[in-house]
Motif scaffolding. Sequence first.
Motif, short mmCIF file in Angstrom:
data_model
loop_
_atom_site.label_atom_id
_atom_site.label_comp_id
_atom_site.label_asym_id
_atom_site.label_seq_id
_atom_site.Cartn_x
_atom_site.Cartn_y
_atom_site.Cartn_z
N TRP A 48 0.64 -4.07 -27.13
CA TRP A 48 0.49 -2.82 -26.38
C TRP A 48 1.85 -2.27 -25.97
O TRP A 48 2.10 -1.06 -26.04
CB TRP A 48 -0.37 -3.04 -25.14
CG TRP A 48 -1.83 -2.90 -25.41
CD1 TRP A 48 -2.73 -3.92 -25.49
CD2 TRP A 48 -2.55 -1.70 -25.65
NE1 TRP A 48 -3.98 -3.42 -25.77
CE2 TRP A 48 -3.89 -2.05 -25.87
CE3 TRP A 48 -2.19 -0.36 -25.71
CZ2 TRP A 48 -4.88 -1.11 -26.14
CZ3 TRP A 48 -3.17 0.58 -25.97
CH2 TRP A 48 -4.49 0.20 -26.18
N THR A 49 2.73 -3.15 -25.54
CA THR A 49 4.07 -2.71 -25.14
C THR A 49 4.83 -2.15 -26.33
O THR A 49 5.46 -1.10 -26.23
CB THR A 49 4.85 -3.89 -24.52
OG1 THR A 49 4.09 -4.43 -23.45
CG2 THR A 49 6.20 -3.46 -24.03
N SER A 50 4.75 -2.82 -27.46
CA SER A 50 5.43 -2.35 -28.68
C SER A 50 4.87 -1.01 -29.14
O SER A 50 5.64 -0.11 -29.50
CB SER A 50 5.26 -3.38 -29.80
OG SER A 50 5.81 -4.60 -29.44
N THR A 51 3.56 -0.86 -29.11
CA THR A 51 2.93 0.39 -29.53
C THR A 51 3.34 1.54 -28.62
O THR A 51 3.68 2.64 -29.09
CB THR A 51 1.40 0.25 -29.55
OG1 THR A 51 1.06 -0.81 -30.43
CG2 THR A 51 0.73 1.53 -29.99
N GLY A 52 3.33 1.32 -27.33
CA GLY A 52 3.74 2.36 -26.39
C GLY A 52 5.19 2.77 -26.58
O GLY A 52 5.52 3.96 -26.55
N TYR A 53 6.04 1.79 -26.79
CA TYR A 53 7.46 2.08 -27.01
C TYR A 53 7.66 2.90 -28.28
O TYR A 53 8.37 3.91 -28.28
CB TYR A 53 8.25 0.77 -27.09
CG TYR A 53 9.67 0.95 -27.54
CD1 TYR A 53 10.61 1.49 -26.67
CD2 TYR A 53 10.07 0.61 -28.82
CE1 TYR A 53 11.92 1.68 -27.08
CE2 TYR A 53 11.37 0.80 -29.24
CZ TYR A 53 12.29 1.32 -28.36
OH TYR A 53 13.58 1.51 -28.77
N LEU A 54 7.03 2.48 -29.38
CA LEU A 54 7.20 3.20 -30.65
C LEU A 54 6.61 4.60 -30.59
O LEU A 54 7.18 5.53 -31.18
CB LEU A 54 6.58 2.40 -31.79
CG LEU A 54 7.36 1.14 -32.16
CD1 LEU A 54 6.58 0.33 -33.19
CD2 LEU A 54 8.73 1.49 -32.68
N LEU A 55 5.50 4.79 -29.89
CA LEU A 55 4.95 6.14 -29.73
C LEU A 55 5.90 7.05 -28.96
O LEU A 55 6.10 8.21 -29.32
CB LEU A 55 3.60 6.08 -29.02
CG LEU A 55 2.41 5.68 -29.87
CD1 LEU A 55 1.17 5.49 -29.00
CD2 LEU A 55 2.14 6.72 -30.94
N ALA A 56 6.50 6.52 -27.92
CA ALA A 56 7.45 7.31 -27.14
C ALA A 56 8.68 7.67 -27.96
O ALA A 56 9.16 8.82 -27.93
CB ALA A 56 7.85 6.55 -25.87
N VAL A 57 9.21 6.71 -28.69
CA VAL A 57 10.40 6.98 -29.51
C VAL A 57 10.08 7.98 -30.61
O VAL A 57 10.86 8.90 -30.88
CB VAL A 57 10.94 5.65 -30.11
CG1 VAL A 57 12.00 5.91 -31.16
CG2 VAL A 57 11.52 4.79 -29.00
N ALA A 58 8.93 7.84 -31.26
CA ALA A 58 8.55 8.78 -32.32
C ALA A 58 8.35 10.19 -31.76
O ALA A 58 8.75 11.17 -32.40
CB ALA A 58 7.28 8.30 -33.01
N ALA A 59 7.74 10.30 -30.59
CA ALA A 59 7.54 11.62 -29.98
C ALA A 59 8.87 12.27 -29.64
O ALA A 59 9.06 13.47 -29.88
CB ALA A 59 6.67 11.49 -28.73
N LEU A 60 9.79 11.50 -29.09
CA LEU A 60 11.10 12.06 -28.74
C LEU A 60 11.90 12.42 -29.99
O LEU A 60 12.59 13.44 -30.01
CB LEU A 60 11.89 11.06 -27.88
CG LEU A 60 11.36 10.89 -26.46
CD1 LEU A 60 12.11 9.77 -25.76
CD2 LEU A 60 11.48 12.18 -25.69
#
Length: 69
Positions: A48-60
């Motif tokens: 969950w932590t990895s998924t949240g981090y990657l979603l935030a980085v991809a969005a930015l």
Amino acid sequence: MNSTTRRRLSLIVSAAGAMLVALDGTVLMVAQPSVQRGLGASVAQTQWTSTGYLLAVAALASASASPPA
């Protein structure tokens, strides 16, 4: 700068951002077992932590590559 040059530059920046997000995801998945052991977390928690981090980085990354309106 003409419109063709701007489009090409935007495409290059977008492609580079996508490549960096993919590379970051690969590094994150390789390091996940070590992080899990170090923090004493479960597999689900680190995923969950990895998924949240990657979603935030991809969005930015995609927001920074968008041309101004």
